[in-house]
Scaffold this active site. Sequence first.
Site, short mmCIF file in Angstrom:
data_model
loop_
_atom_site.label_atom_id
_atom_site.label_comp_id
_atom_site.label_asym_id
_atom_site.label_seq_id
_atom_site.Cartn_x
_atom_site.Cartn_y
_atom_site.Cartn_z
N ASN A 96 5.96 -8.47 -3.88
CA ASN A 96 6.89 -7.36 -3.67
C ASN A 96 6.28 -6.45 -2.63
O ASN A 96 5.12 -6.04 -2.76
CB ASN A 96 7.11 -6.61 -4.97
CG ASN A 96 7.77 -7.48 -6.04
OD1 ASN A 96 8.60 -8.32 -5.72
ND2 ASN A 96 7.38 -7.29 -7.29
N GLY A 112 10.35 -3.49 -4.41
CA GLY A 112 9.96 -3.27 -5.80
C GLY A 112 8.46 -3.16 -6.02
O GLY A 112 7.98 -3.32 -7.13
N HIS A 169 -0.72 -7.77 -3.79
CA HIS A 169 -0.91 -8.67 -4.93
C HIS A 169 0.18 -9.73 -4.95
O HIS A 169 1.32 -9.47 -4.55
CB HIS A 169 -0.93 -7.91 -6.26
CG HIS A 169 0.24 -7.00 -6.48
ND1 HIS A 169 0.32 -5.76 -5.91
CD2 HIS A 169 1.38 -7.16 -7.19
CE1 HIS A 169 1.45 -5.18 -6.26
NE2 HIS A 169 2.13 -6.01 -7.04
P1 5GP Z 1 4.60 -4.72 -8.39
O1 5GP Z 1 5.79 -4.10 -9.07
O2 5GP Z 1 3.82 -3.70 -7.58
O3 5GP Z 1 4.91 -5.95 -7.61
O4 5GP Z 1 3.67 -5.24 -9.55
C1 5GP Z 1 2.67 -4.49 -10.16
C2 5GP Z 1 2.31 -5.23 -11.43
O5 5GP Z 1 1.10 -4.74 -11.88
C3 5GP Z 1 3.34 -5.05 -12.54
O6 5GP Z 1 3.84 -6.32 -12.95
C4 5GP Z 1 2.53 -4.37 -13.65
O7 5GP Z 1 2.88 -4.82 -14.94
C5 5GP Z 1 1.10 -4.70 -13.28
N1 5GP Z 1 0.15 -3.69 -13.68
C6 5GP Z 1 0.24 -2.34 -13.44
N2 5GP Z 1 -0.84 -1.71 -13.93
C7 5GP Z 1 -1.64 -2.68 -14.48
C8 5GP Z 1 -2.91 -2.63 -15.14
O8 5GP Z 1 -3.54 -1.58 -15.33
N3 5GP Z 1 -3.40 -3.82 -15.59
C9 5GP Z 1 -2.74 -5.01 -15.39
N4 5GP Z 1 -3.33 -6.12 -15.87
N5 5GP Z 1 -1.55 -5.07 -14.77
C10 5GP Z 1 -1.00 -3.93 -14.32
#
Ligand code: 5GP
Length: 114
Positions: free
Chosen positions: A87, A93, A100
């Site tokens: 994303n 999103g 990542h």
């Molecule tokens: P994005 O929405 O930026 O593509 O994804 C971020 C992801 O990071 C989300 O799926 C969320 O659940 C995960 N995430 C956010 N904070 C943490 C954390 O402290 N530990 C872990 N293991 N995952 C996290």
Amino acid sequence: MEGCIFCKIVNGEIPSNKLYEDDKVYAFYDINPEAPTHFLVIPKDHIESANALNEKNVDIISHIFMVINKLVVDLGISDKGYRIVNNCGEDGGQTVNHLHFHVLGGRSLQWPPG
Ligand code: 5GP
Ligand code: ZN
């Protein structure tokens, strides 16, 4: 980078359920899984998003995909399939501004995304 939760995960300030680590990347389970298998692979260096890739840092992407290639075999989802998601930015999103790749598997996934 200061204040970045994924940098804090890499340096151990925030605990995570680690799957894999080497000198360049870190892989760990997502805290809020959207599929039976849901993990994230990140570069150890802080790269804000796919927008911040350039000639100097782009080699990390092939390495990340090789790590994913190994982990999906280890986790037993390579044969049935899985989804790799990045994303980027607000409309994409992205909620954590450290590049990542999500890897989701273990169930049949819908397409297109909402
Ligand atoms: P994005 O929405 O930026 O593509 O994804 C971020 C992801 O990071 C989300 O799926 C969320 O659940 C995960 N995430 C956010 N904070 C943490 C954390 O402290 N530990 C872990 N293991 N995952 C996290
Ligand atoms: Zn970071």
